[in-house]
Design an enzyme around this catalytic site. Structure first.
Site, PDB file in Angstrom:
ATOM      1  N   LYS A   1     -10.083   6.917   4.093  1.00  0.00           N
ATOM      2  CA  LYS A   1     -11.430   6.513   4.496  1.00  0.00           C
ATOM      3  C   LYS A   1     -12.497   6.979   3.517  1.00  0.00           C
ATOM      4  O   LYS A   1     -13.436   6.234   3.215  1.00  0.00           O
ATOM      5  CB  LYS A   1     -11.726   7.071   5.904  1.00  0.00           C
ATOM      6  CG  LYS A   1     -13.144   6.845   6.382  1.00  0.00           C
ATOM      7  CD  LYS A   1     -13.401   5.356   6.614  1.00  0.00           C
ATOM      8  CE  LYS A   1     -14.864   4.992   6.665  1.00  0.00           C
ATOM      9  NZ  LYS A   1     -15.500   4.891   5.337  1.00  0.00           N
TER      10      LYS A   1
ATOM     11  N   ILE B   1     -12.550  -0.286  -0.986  1.00  0.00           N
ATOM     12  CA  ILE B   1     -11.892  -0.737  -2.214  1.00  0.00           C
ATOM     13  C   ILE B   1     -12.196   0.317  -3.303  1.00  0.00           C
ATOM     14  O   ILE B   1     -13.295   0.871  -3.307  1.00  0.00           O
ATOM     15  CB  ILE B   1     -12.527  -2.085  -2.645  1.00  0.00           C
ATOM     16  CG1 ILE B   1     -12.427  -3.139  -1.529  1.00  0.00           C
ATOM     17  CG2 ILE B   1     -12.000  -2.600  -3.959  1.00  0.00           C
ATOM     18  CD1 ILE B   1     -11.056  -3.576  -1.196  1.00  0.00           C
TER      19      ILE B   1
ATOM     20  N   SER C   1     -11.217   1.763   5.227  1.00  0.00           N
ATOM     21  CA  SER C   1     -11.192   2.426   3.921  1.00  0.00           C
ATOM     22  C   SER C   1     -11.839   1.491   2.900  1.00  0.00           C
ATOM     23  O   SER C   1     -11.843   0.278   3.083  1.00  0.00           O
ATOM     24  CB  SER C   1      -9.740   2.715   3.523  1.00  0.00           C
ATOM     25  OG  SER C   1      -8.984   1.520   3.555  1.00  0.00           O
TER      26      SER C   1
ATOM     27  N   HIS D   1      -9.068   4.400  -1.152  1.00  0.00           N
ATOM     28  CA  HIS D   1      -7.738   3.791  -0.989  1.00  0.00           C
ATOM     29  C   HIS D   1      -7.473   2.779  -2.110  1.00  0.00           C
ATOM     30  O   HIS D   1      -7.479   1.573  -1.891  1.00  0.00           O
ATOM     31  CB  HIS D   1      -7.692   3.129   0.396  1.00  0.00           C
ATOM     32  CG  HIS D   1      -6.377   2.524   0.769  1.00  0.00           C
ATOM     33  ND1 HIS D   1      -5.159   2.939   0.245  1.00  0.00           N
ATOM     34  CD2 HIS D   1      -6.071   1.518   1.638  1.00  0.00           C
ATOM     35  CE1 HIS D   1      -4.196   2.207   0.780  1.00  0.00           C
ATOM     36  NE2 HIS D   1      -4.712   1.338   1.616  1.00  0.00           N
TER      37      HIS D   1
ATOM     38  N   CYS E   1       0.821  -1.225   0.000  1.00  0.00           N
ATOM     39  CA  CYS E   1       0.000   0.000   0.000  1.00  0.00           C
ATOM     40  C   CYS E   1       0.847   1.264   0.000  1.00  0.00           C
ATOM     41  O   CYS E   1       0.299   2.361  -0.121  1.00  0.00           O
ATOM     42  CB  CYS E   1      -0.937   0.011   1.202  1.00  0.00           C
ATOM     43  SG  CYS E   1      -2.101  -1.347   1.185  1.00  0.00           S
TER      44      CYS E   1
HETATM   45  N1  COA Z   1     -16.847   2.925   3.976  1.00  0.00           N
HETATM   46  C1  COA Z   1     -18.080   3.371   3.663  1.00  0.00           C
HETATM   47  N2  COA Z   1     -18.901   2.766   2.785  1.00  0.00           N
HETATM   48  C2  COA Z   1     -18.441   1.668   2.181  1.00  0.00           C
HETATM   49  C3  COA Z   1     -17.158   1.141   2.440  1.00  0.00           C
HETATM   50  C4  COA Z   1     -16.347   1.818   3.383  1.00  0.00           C
HETATM   51  N3  COA Z   1     -15.139   1.342   3.698  1.00  0.00           N
HETATM   52  N4  COA Z   1     -16.976   0.032   1.706  1.00  0.00           N
HETATM   53  C5  COA Z   1     -18.095  -0.143   0.979  1.00  0.00           C
HETATM   54  N5  COA Z   1     -18.969   0.857   1.267  1.00  0.00           N
HETATM   55  C6  COA Z   1     -20.330   1.003   0.745  1.00  0.00           C
HETATM   56  C7  COA Z   1     -20.405   0.851  -0.754  1.00  0.00           C
HETATM   57  O1  COA Z   1     -20.286   2.100  -1.405  1.00  0.00           O
HETATM   58  C8  COA Z   1     -21.769   0.256  -0.934  1.00  0.00           C
HETATM   59  O2  COA Z   1     -22.728   1.300  -0.824  1.00  0.00           O
HETATM   60  P1  COA Z   1     -24.044   1.286  -1.745  1.00  0.00           P
HETATM   61  O3  COA Z   1     -24.785   0.027  -1.333  1.00  0.00           O
HETATM   62  O4  COA Z   1     -24.744   2.549  -1.355  1.00  0.00           O
HETATM   63  O5  COA Z   1     -23.562   1.241  -3.146  1.00  0.00           O
HETATM   64  C9  COA Z   1     -21.932  -0.628   0.285  1.00  0.00           C
HETATM   65  O6  COA Z   1     -21.068  -0.069   1.289  1.00  0.00           O
HETATM   66  C10 COA Z   1     -21.560  -2.072   0.038  1.00  0.00           C
HETATM   67  O7  COA Z   1     -20.352  -2.098  -0.682  1.00  0.00           O
HETATM   68  P2  COA Z   1     -19.534  -3.419  -0.918  1.00  0.00           P
HETATM   69  O8  COA Z   1     -18.441  -3.124  -1.912  1.00  0.00           O
HETATM   70  O9  COA Z   1     -20.461  -4.553  -1.209  1.00  0.00           O
HETATM   71  O10 COA Z   1     -18.865  -3.629   0.508  1.00  0.00           O
HETATM   72  P3  COA Z   1     -18.139  -4.910   1.025  1.00  0.00           P
HETATM   73  O11 COA Z   1     -18.910  -5.382   2.204  1.00  0.00           O
HETATM   74  O12 COA Z   1     -17.853  -5.871  -0.088  1.00  0.00           O
HETATM   75  O13 COA Z   1     -16.711  -4.320   1.481  1.00  0.00           O
HETATM   76  C11 COA Z   1     -15.189  -3.791   3.209  1.00  0.00           C
HETATM   77  C12 COA Z   1     -16.593  -3.552   2.637  1.00  0.00           C
HETATM   78  C13 COA Z   1     -14.984  -2.895   4.423  1.00  0.00           C
HETATM   79  C14 COA Z   1     -15.008  -5.259   3.601  1.00  0.00           C
HETATM   80  C15 COA Z   1     -14.145  -3.426   2.101  1.00  0.00           C
HETATM   81  O14 COA Z   1     -14.316  -2.083   1.735  1.00  0.00           O
HETATM   82  C16 COA Z   1     -12.721  -3.669   2.566  1.00  0.00           C
HETATM   83  O15 COA Z   1     -12.237  -4.795   2.508  1.00  0.00           O
HETATM   84  N6  COA Z   1     -12.007  -2.614   3.007  1.00  0.00           N
HETATM   85  C17 COA Z   1     -10.652  -2.739   3.477  1.00  0.00           C
HETATM   86  C18 COA Z   1      -9.709  -2.704   2.334  1.00  0.00           C
HETATM   87  C19 COA Z   1      -8.288  -2.957   2.762  1.00  0.00           C
HETATM   88  O16 COA Z   1      -8.005  -3.835   3.559  1.00  0.00           O
HETATM   89  N7  COA Z   1      -7.353  -2.191   2.215  1.00  0.00           N
HETATM   90  C20 COA Z   1      -5.964  -2.310   2.533  1.00  0.00           C
HETATM   91  C21 COA Z   1      -5.687  -1.650   3.820  1.00  0.00           C
HETATM   92  S1  COA Z   1      -3.978  -1.611   4.234  1.00  0.00           S
END
Ligand code: COA
Length: 385
Positions: free
Chosen positions: A329, A209, A207, A333, A83
């Site tokens: 956030k 995807i 944060s 990211h 990252c």
């Molecule tokens: N914050 C706010 N809203 C979020 C979000 C976040 N982090 N992630 C997704 N959403 C929203 C989407 O926009 C979507 O909204 P909508 O229904 O109005 O369109 C809804 O939540 C569902 O999105 P989806 O992509 O299906 O979410 P998910 O459950 O598959 O993924 C996480 C959510 C948190 C698991 C994913 O964002 C994640 O893995 N984040 C961490 C990434 C990471 O580890 N990065 C490296 C760090 S070092």
């Protein structure tokens, strides 16, 4: 070594860009940065990217993007540091220009994550952890950060709600950034009600995807046209440091030693301290990382990162403005691009082009980009002359 200035920036919106390829995203940012610098070419291109091989079936990104943007013949390299690939590309460009090897270099960070199903991307992100002892045991990055946050809450007595201001500030600032992924402010109530991902980390601690690219053009300060009326943005400090790849190997899992080391070196190079930093674009991939980064970089006492946030000091009007354009956030990211978004956003702040979240009189900006769970950290300090 020569002093170096950033004279051009470009970025795409962070979004689900299903209609754009990796090279189109990177190309948009690079060409915008060159246009902003009033240049039509560069001698070298450094590309920060983490997942091109696994998520986009595309490696060899130096050539792939140089070819697309019309830089055939130029030096072009792909830099990977999980990252923190974006900041690593910036540092490579900085080294090339400051050493005298290159006169015009472009650094670009690009990532395209949303074409892959969530479970695949989660697995691919986990390749930045220790494959034998962390990822191989089923730990994702959310889970690793959840372990850190749980331990931090236990050690210092913080409750989950005390992390809300980090997320509220990031989302409030992103409203004013057209390139941010999210444009809706959130409240403490919506933070607390968000679905749990890996306890205690809920959706508002993490944060998202996303896809995006950001780029900057670097030249030697001595070659700068100082008569064009634009503020001069100088790279005053740049340092990188590593820690153990696995969290369990650390003597103190709640201390980002690589952040401390790289920040200390960058402060010394720039001749400033935390008290002089007007804007801090930190790596708030998770709210716990924002707290740990503030502490290791000297802005808060150990265990007291959330106090700064609760006291309102992290907003654009506060003592330590962070995530001023939405942060990881809420701006988003796209992992290998994030470090370059931070640089672009600092330049916007120092040029007074940050619109609704402009930090008044910002002159010293610091960015910190974290690879892995604090295992490879780069700190950059930019100063408006
Ligand atoms: N914050 C706010 N809203 C979020 C979000 C976040 N982090 N992630 C997704 N959403 C929203 C989407 O926009 C979507 O909204 P909508 O229904 O109005 O369109 C809804 O939540 C569902 O999105 P989806 O992509 O299906 O979410 P998910 O459950 O598959 O993924 C996480 C959510 C948190 C698991 C994913 O964002 C994640 O893995 N984040 C961490 C990434 C990471 O580890 N990065 C490296 C760090 S070092």
């Amino acid at each position: 070594m020569r002093e170096v200035a950033v004279i051009g920036i470009g970025q795409t919106k962070v979004d689900e860009h299903w209609d754009l390829s990796l090279r189109e995203l990177a190309g948009m940012a690079v060409l915008d940065a060159l246009a902003d610098a009033h240049l039509d070419g560069a001698q070298a291109l450094y590309v920060g990217n983490m997942l091109g091989g696994s998520a986009n079936s595309q490696q060899h990104l130096g050539t792939y993007i140089a070819d697309w943007v019309g830089l055939r013949g130029a030096e072009a390299l792909h830099i990977e540091s999980a990252c923190s690939s974006g900041a690593a590309a910036f540092r490579s460009a900085l080294m090339a220009v400051s050493s005298g090897a290159v006169d015009v270099a472009v650094a670009v960070g690009v990532e395209k994550m949303t074409d892959s199903p969530g479970n695949e991307i989660t697995g691919e992100l986990a390749t930045a952890a220790d494959a034998d002892y962390e990822a191989g045991m089923g730990l994702s990055f959310v889970a690793l950060n959840a372990l850190l946050m749980r331990r931090y809450m236990h050690e210092y007595g913080w409750k989950h709600e005390h992390f809300a201001p980090f997320s509220i500030n990031a989302h409030a600032n992103a409203v004013h950034n057209p390139c941010a992924r999210f444009h809706e402010p959130i409240t403490e109530k919506s933070y607390l009600r968000a679905p749990m991902v890996a306890e205690p980390i809920n959706l508002m601690d993490a944060s998202p995807i996303g896809d995006g690219a950001a780029a900057a053009v670097l030249v030697p300060l001595e070659r700068l046209n100082r008569n064009n009326g634009r503020p001069v943005i100088r790279v005053a400090g740049s340092a990188a440091a590593t820690d153990t790849i696995a969290i369990h190997s650390r003597r103190d899992g709640l201390w980002l030693r690589a952040a401390e080391l790289s920040a200390r070196q960058a402060y010394a190079q720039a001749g400033v301290g935390p008290q002089d930093v007007d804007v801090f674009e930190l790596h708030d991939a998770f709210t716990i990382m924002a707290a740990l980064s503030l502490e290791a970089s000297g802005f808060a006492e150990r265990g007291q990162g959330p106090r700064l946030a609760l006291d309102g000091e992290i907003t654009p009007e506060g003592k330590v403005p962070i995530a001023t354009r939405g942060g990881l956030k809420a701006r988003g990211h796209p992992v290998g691009a994030t470090g370059m978004y931070q640089i672009v956003e600092l330049v916007q702040q120092l040029r007074c082009e940050a619109g609704g979240t402009q930090v008044p009189g910002a002159r010293v900006g610091m960015a910190q980009n974290i690879g892995g769970s604090g295992s490879n950290i780069l700190t950059t300090i930019l100063v408006r002359e």
